[in-house]
Write a protein that holds these residues in place. Structure first.
Motif: not given
Length: 417
Positions: A39-40, A45-46, A189-192, A258-265
């Motif tokens: 989960y972590l 997003d490793c 963890l999210g390193h936004c 874009g890149p944020m869509a991949e983060v959500v996915h």
């Protein structure tokens, strides 16, 4: 720069008292360290960097272009010869917390240890337990291809002096447990901040500029400010709109591409409701009021007028059927363009790219069949692209500024990811 993977069984995490560590929900298997680590790892997003396109999961080898040359991600499977199979939990903690290899060598800051340093030891050990449980892949790490002098790792010492502050996350006692949990996930963890902060010529970000938005190097996408309500600042969004966007990629206020869509996915859709809400609470709280007056247009008034006039014609022909004649849209699938922060931002990179290349929000469990936007690069000229983007940035009370055909032309050849 993200890739797909299997769906994770969701484990609820609790944040209690002064600890930011993830804990299994009461009644679940308290010894399931591997499940908690999985989960972590999702939250961090490793998989995004450590899995190459068409490659084996976590085997590394993904090319990461930077202004200094190309870096290749490392193999973090438990293979003893080419991965982290010989690492101890302490070795892994040093990598996450200090940005150092087991032998003390310095990691390049493409590995977001400046954010991961905030992750607690218990959560780091859970992630390590998960990585040790996955199938090992014997795949040697590729040599980085960096220009001189950036190939000299000792220069990282200077970068670390300027931009790296080691230390686990410290909860703010004046804030709620929920707020602190959200801060831990967003900042750690999210390193936004890796994308949503301006990056200078040295590849660093000053603490005072954290989350203030910036162009993502080599990707030609603009990651909007999370503090400014003129951009992605979420101060006037409801918690539901924010959580919907994080979990499904679409909400009544906007859609991610874009890149944020991949983060959500790859990452955010797998977080449980409690963690997603905590992130929303924190993100909403850091939004700051912004000056109401946008920068003036760099285009002559006559040229702007001609562009906007042409833009209305292009919009009515190609865009109004989905986004509405008054930019009202049909949310959540066709976002409104009127009073849309992403349209009005100082940088017009994202709307230009969307008109040129189109795109889809991520397919998520909450929105498995997303509606997309078709590309218009092959149908519209540079002048028409600039015109329609200028129109939507200035129509219906929007306070953006016109863009030029040159800006559209420069983004025609931008990479699609």
């Amino acid at each position: 720069m993200r890739s797909c993977s299997r769906i994770l069984a969701v484990w609820l995490l609790l944040f209690a008292g002064s600890s930011a560590e993830a804990q299994p929900k009461p009644g679940s298997d308290a010894g399931s360290l591997v499940a908690r680590g999985e989960y972590l790892a999702r939250a961090g997003d490793c998989i995004a960097c450590h899995t190459a396109p068409e490659g084996r999961t976590f085997a590394g080898g993904r090319a990461m272009p930077t202004p200094f040359g190309t870096l290749y991600s490392s193999n973090i499977t438990p293979d003893r010869d080419t991965g982290i199979g010989k690492w101890t939990a302490e070795d892994f903690y040093k990598a996450m917390h200090y940005g150092r290899f087991p032998d003390g060598g310095l990691m390049y800051p493409a590995m977001p240890f400046a954010s991961y340093t905030k992750v607690t030891r218990a959560d780091t050990e859970a992630i390590f337990a998960y990585l040790k449980s996955i199938p090992p892949v014997n795949q040697r790490n590729r040599e980085h291809d960096l220009r001189f002098p950036y190939s000299n790792r000792q220069l990282i010492l200077g970068w670390r002096t300027l931009y790296f502050s080691e230390g686990e996350f410290k909860p703010d006692p004046t804030k709620s447990a929920e707020w602190n949990r959200g801060a831990y996930l967003v900042e750690g963890l999210g390193h936004c901040g890796m994308c949503h902060s301006p990056i200078n010529a040295l590849g660093g970000t000053s603490q005072s500029d954290a989350f203030k938005g910036g162009l993502i190097p080599m990707q030609n996408w603009y990651a909007p400010s999370l503090t400014s309500n003129r951009e992605a600042g979420l101060g006037d969004w409801s918690i539901k709109d924010i959580t919907d966007l994080l979990q499904t990629g679409v909400s009544m206020r906007g859609v991610v591409y874009g890149p944020m869509a991949e983060v959500v996915h790859n990452s955010l859709q797998y977080l449980n409701d409690e963690d997603t809400r905590a992130m929303a609470v924190y993100l909403k709280s850091i939004a700051e009021p912004s000056p109401p007056t946008p920068p003036s247009s760099t285009l002559p008034t006559s040229e702007s007028s001609l562009l906007i006039s042409l833009g209305k014609t292009v919009y009515d022909k190609h865009c109004a059927s989905c986004h509405g004649t008054q930019g009202e849209g049909k949310p959540p699938h066709w976002p409104p363009l009127a009073n849309n922060q992403s349209i009005e931002m100082q940088s017009a990179v994202n709307p230009i790219r969307m008109v040129l290349n189109g795109g889809y929000p991520p397919g998520t469990k909450g929105n498995p069949m997303p509606y997309g936007m078709p590309p218009f690069a092959g149908l519209l000229s540079d002048n028409e692209i600039a015109a329609v983007v200028s129109y939507i940035r200035t129509a219906w009370g929007n306070r953006g500024t016109p863009v030029s055909a040159r800006e559209a032309n420069e983004l025609r050849s931008a990479p699609l990811n």
